[in-house]
Every structure is written in C-alpha cells, then in structure tokens.
Design a protein around this motif. Structure first.
Motif, mmCIF file in Angstrom:
data_model
loop_
_atom_site.group_PDB
_atom_site.id
_atom_site.type_symbol
_atom_site.label_atom_id
_atom_site.label_comp_id
_atom_site.label_asym_id
_atom_site.label_seq_id
_atom_site.Cartn_x
_atom_site.Cartn_y
_atom_site.Cartn_z
ATOM 1 N N MET A 34 35.923 80.980 63.107
ATOM 2 C CA MET A 34 34.966 79.480 63.474
ATOM 3 C C MET A 34 34.751 79.286 64.860
ATOM 4 O O MET A 34 35.636 79.350 65.828
ATOM 5 C CB MET A 34 35.550 78.132 62.789
ATOM 6 N N ILE A 35 33.618 78.724 65.126
ATOM 7 C CA ILE A 35 33.152 78.442 66.692
ATOM 8 C C ILE A 35 32.760 76.997 66.770
ATOM 9 O O ILE A 35 31.859 76.522 65.858
ATOM 10 C CB ILE A 35 32.349 79.588 67.356
ATOM 11 N N VAL A 36 33.195 76.418 67.423
ATOM 12 C CA VAL A 36 32.668 74.992 67.715
ATOM 13 C C VAL A 36 32.085 74.810 69.295
ATOM 14 O O VAL A 36 32.888 75.050 70.200
ATOM 15 C CB VAL A 36 33.758 73.705 67.432
ATOM 16 N N THR A 37 30.904 74.138 69.363
ATOM 17 C CA THR A 37 30.225 74.153 70.506
ATOM 18 C C THR A 37 29.593 72.503 70.476
ATOM 19 O O THR A 37 29.520 71.901 69.506
ATOM 20 C CB THR A 37 28.964 74.890 70.830
ATOM 21 N N PHE A 73 38.569 79.236 66.114
ATOM 22 C CA PHE A 73 39.596 79.195 64.894
ATOM 23 C C PHE A 73 39.833 80.395 64.535
ATOM 24 O O PHE A 73 38.521 81.074 63.983
ATOM 25 C CB PHE A 73 39.399 78.121 63.916
ATOM 26 N N ASP A 74 40.421 81.309 64.331
ATOM 27 C CA ASP A 74 40.931 82.468 63.546
ATOM 28 C C ASP A 74 40.920 82.081 62.164
ATOM 29 O O ASP A 74 41.408 81.007 61.634
ATOM 30 C CB ASP A 74 42.221 82.899 63.606
ATOM 31 N N GLY A 105 30.863 87.499 59.914
ATOM 32 C CA GLY A 105 31.803 86.505 59.253
ATOM 33 C C GLY A 105 32.015 85.430 60.142
ATOM 34 O O GLY A 105 32.994 84.534 59.815
ATOM 35 N N VAL A 106 31.281 85.199 61.038
ATOM 36 C CA VAL A 106 31.608 83.870 62.029
ATOM 37 C C VAL A 106 30.777 82.764 61.410
ATOM 38 O O VAL A 106 29.572 82.684 61.465
ATOM 39 C CB VAL A 106 31.135 84.230 63.621
ATOM 40 N N ALA A 107 31.624 81.602 61.538
ATOM 41 C CA ALA A 107 30.805 80.294 61.009
ATOM 42 C C ALA A 107 30.706 79.600 62.468
ATOM 43 O O ALA A 107 31.610 79.501 63.291
ATOM 44 C CB ALA A 107 31.708 79.620 60.338
ATOM 45 N N GLU A 108 29.688 78.933 62.632
ATOM 46 C CA GLU A 108 29.474 78.111 63.933
ATOM 47 C C GLU A 108 29.136 76.568 63.613
ATOM 48 O O GLU A 108 28.248 76.435 62.764
ATOM 49 C CB GLU A 108 28.255 78.893 64.742
ATOM 50 N N GLU A 109 29.653 75.820 64.339
ATOM 51 C CA GLU A 109 29.185 74.337 64.431
ATOM 52 C C GLU A 109 28.779 73.842 65.525
ATOM 53 O O GLU A 109 29.782 73.706 66.547
ATOM 54 C CB GLU A 109 30.361 73.504 63.688
ATOM 55 N N HIS A 110 27.705 73.682 65.588
ATOM 56 C CA HIS A 110 27.061 73.186 66.758
ATOM 57 C C HIS A 110 26.891 71.595 66.798
ATOM 58 O O HIS A 110 26.098 71.163 65.915
ATOM 59 C CB HIS A 110 25.481 73.828 67.291
ATOM 60 N N LEU A 137 26.504 79.108 58.539
ATOM 61 C CA LEU A 137 27.609 79.631 57.782
ATOM 62 C C LEU A 137 27.335 80.966 57.195
ATOM 63 O O LEU A 137 26.260 81.165 56.503
ATOM 64 C CB LEU A 137 27.857 78.547 56.752
ATOM 65 N N PRO A 138 28.159 81.995 57.257
ATOM 66 C CA PRO A 138 27.680 83.155 57.105
ATOM 67 C C PRO A 138 27.624 83.502 55.603
ATOM 68 O O PRO A 138 28.450 82.954 54.690
ATOM 69 C CB PRO A 138 28.911 84.003 57.713
#
Length: 404
Positions: free
Chosen positions: A76-79, A94-95, A199-204, A214-215
């Motif tokens: 997971m990536i948060v920007t 987050f792993d 498989g990376v989810a991102e929350e901008h 969401l993948p």
C-alpha cells in the motif's frame, strides 16, 4: 416456524444465513431478498476483503471458489497532494503481507463473492426467496411474524435485518441512528491499464477527498473516487472521453493509458450508526447497522464481523438450550459489535475531515504525522495487523479461522 429469517440477500445476509446453518444444520434458516433473482450477480464492483474475513469465508466453504478471482494486495502507498501537483511524494508505505504468503487483504469481484455464497446456501439447504420486501412485523413473547409485499407472512424466532443503510426494518423496530452527510459522493469505476500494478494499492489524499486505486486481476484496477457532490454530478453527466481524462489526471501515467471497463456509479457519502443493534427477537447486521465513509475500505468487512459475532451468539445459545431471539442472548452480540462499529465510524469521520481539505497548517501537520509513522516499523505493523483484523483479541471464532 423458522428459527432465523434474514431480510436482505446481499453478501452480509447470505453469509449470516450460511454461517448459522453450517454450524447448526437443524435450524431452519431463510433469506428473503427484495431484488429479483440474478440482480446481485450483475454487480460490477469489487470489495477489499481483509485477512480475517477471508478466514471466515474459508471456514464457510466459499474461499476456494472466490480465490481464483481475487487479487492480493501486496503493498500500500499513501500520498498527499493536489491534483495539479506534477509530483506526488509518497509519505507512507505498507508491506501488504501479515505473514509469509498471506496478504492483509484481497480485492474480490462482488459477483464472485455472491456466487460462492449463494452456492453455499443452496448446498446447506437455506431457502432463498426473491422479489419480496418486508412491509411490517409484530413480535410476541415466542416469535415474530413478518409481513411481506405479496401479502404472505412468516413466523420466526429471530429476525435479522440486512436490508441496507436505509433499512426499513430498522425504522419499523424503532431503532434510531446517528447520521450526517459529507457533501461528498463516491464514484466507483473499473479501469484497464497497460502495465502491471504488481498488486500495489494506492490511496491519494486530494483536497476533495481520497482517490483509491485498488488492484484487480488482469491488469485492471478498481477506483473509489471521492469528490464534492456538485463536481461528482458534473463528472457523471460527462461523456466517457472527458471522464477518462479527469481519471487520468488523478490516476497518473505510471501504469500507462487507462480506459473504462464497464459502467460508472456514484453514491452520496454519509455516516450512519445505529444507536442499538438489537430489539426483542430482532438484530441488525451490515449496512443496516452502520454505514461509514469508504476512506478505510472497511465497510463490508464490518458487516462480515457482524456475521461472525451474530452467528457465534446464536449457535452457542442454541447449543445451551437458550432462546436465540431473547434480549439476554442478543445482548452479547450487541456488546461485541457496537463499540467496534462506533470506533470505526469515528475514525473514518476524523480521517476524512483531516485529509479532505487544502488548509496549509493542517496539511503540514498530517504530512509530518505520516512521515513519523513511516519511520516506525512496529507502528506500521500494528496498523496493518489491525486493518487485516488478525490482531484483534476478542475476534469471534470465524474471524480467527475456527469453526463455531
């Protein structure tokens, strides 16, 4: 007379019926759904299913059928940025694994989930009736009589309302709610893209609200896009070309060109929390008990937690020879779920208010906070364990991967 009647044939209603019937096959369980047969199987959306909920679905005998369609969230990536910013700095990562080979969540197409739950209900002998809505009910000391739109009635020892956030049964039971709107709408769509998301989810976090990527399987992603209601209405009224251009501005270009797959839907966002989860011979579960902001992706998982707690309460009471619809029995379910639900509702409300703005001092403070968390691995592990639902001490058995 039925032992348990579930009104609402969505994921939560079906899971509740399956969980009780599997653990107590002698109980007569029925599901009544207002929509015609086949409507739920046309749902184009996808849902994040946390590890604890997938453990429950495994015990219910549905996860093996769902898994081939599920996409694990590996990271997971948060920007936190503006839409116009040329670069979106990553403040938090987050792993996605809580242990070797076990992701904290999967993205699951709703159609695959409902198909598996319907199959389990059929195998267990759960009766499902379509095209009926409840028009009223009367409760006595021994049972509840439910009236339906076709003039028919059913008697049941326990009535479970899973009829959505605007639950008519909740109103009929006289249960009040805490409710307010956000002047935001959630736009849901699916896109295909050129490159693999891995498989990376991102929350901008954008000034108008969170934009989640969401993948899904096959180079696709599910989008949950929060916008001010007036802007969302304009976007929904635009043609596909303009809509895709606005999507690309927020999505970015790292996965290449994107295109819409299927339709797009928008729905108003609000917070709805029931002041009580139970009444005599009556229980609320799923969105009928709580509707929260999608910023955390926990809405359906809260419903599955309700299912696990209610099923364990009902089945264990039945084994002890207790009356499954009595307030004394149902109080255990309410105490199990109400605090957790209110806590999640307040958390999502605070997060949405904190991140859905462009006030410079608040922006600086929240980005500093994200940076601090990024540098504390133990705190990150705690957060991901809580999000996965696997580190909660009082989890019902099904959420721990154990049969009732």
């Amino acid at each position: 007379m039925l032992d348990m009647l579930v009104v609402g044939g969505g994921y939560v209603g079906l899971a509740a019926a399956v969980a009780v019937k599997q653990a107590a096959p002698h109980l007569e369980v029925q599901v009544v759904e207002a929509a015609p047969a086949g409507v739920w199987e046309k749902d184009e959306r996808a849902s994040a299913i946390i590890a604890a909920a997938s453990q429950m679905l495994d015990i219910l005998g549905t996860w093996d059928e769902i898994l081939p369609h599920a996409q694990p969230i590996n990271r997971m990536i948060v920007t936190d940025s503006r839409t116009s910013d040329p670069v979106r700095p990553v403040f938090l990562t987050f792993d996605g694994t809580i242990q070797a080979g076990k992701p904290f969540a999967h993205m699951v197409p709703n159609v695959a989930m409902v198909r598996a739950l319907r199959g389990a209900a059929d195998r267990l002998g759960v009766s499902i009736r379509h095209g009926l809505s409840a028009t009223g009910f009367e409760t006595t000391a021994t049972h509840t009589t439910v009236k339906f739109s076709d003039g028919s009635t059913e008697e049941t020892r326990l009535l479970v309302a899973c009829d959505g956030v605007r639950s008519k049964l909740r109103d009929m039971a006289g249960i009040r709610t805490v409710n307010w709107t956000y002047d935001q709408s959630g736009i849901v769509a699916t896109v295909a893209h050129e490159r693999d998301h891995e498989g990376v989810a991102e929350e901008h976090f954008l000034p108008s609200g969170p934009f989640a990527i969401l993948p899904l399987t096959n180079n696709r992603s599910s989008l949950v896009w929060t916008e001010r209601t007036d802007a969302a209405e304009r976007l929904m009224a635009s043609d596909d070309l303009i809509f895709e251009e606005e999507l690309q501005r927020r999505f970015g270009h790292k996965l290449g060109e994107i295109r819409l797959v299927g339709g797009r839907k928008a729905y108003p966002l609000s917070l709805t929390l029931s002041r009580a989860f139970i009444a005599p011979r009556f229980a609320l579960a799923g969105d009928a008990a709580h509707g929260i902001h999608p910023i955390s992706g926990q809405g359906l998982n809260l419903g599955f937690k309700d299912v696990a707690a209610l099923a364990e309460t009902v089945v264990e009471a039945d084994r002890l020879g207790l009356e499954i619809g009595s307030l004394n029995v149902l109080e255990r379910y309410q105490s199990w779920r109400r605090f957790d639900t209110f806590r999640m509702g307040v958390t999502t409300d605070v997060l949405n208010r904190l991140f859905s703005n462009d006030v410079t001092p608040i922006r600086i403070a929240r980005d500093f906070g994200l940076g601090v968390v990024e540098r504390l691995p133990k705190i990150k592990d705690f957060f991901i364990g809580q999000a996965a639902g696997t580190t909660v001490k009082d989890n019902p058995k099904l959420l721990r991967g154990r049969s009732i």
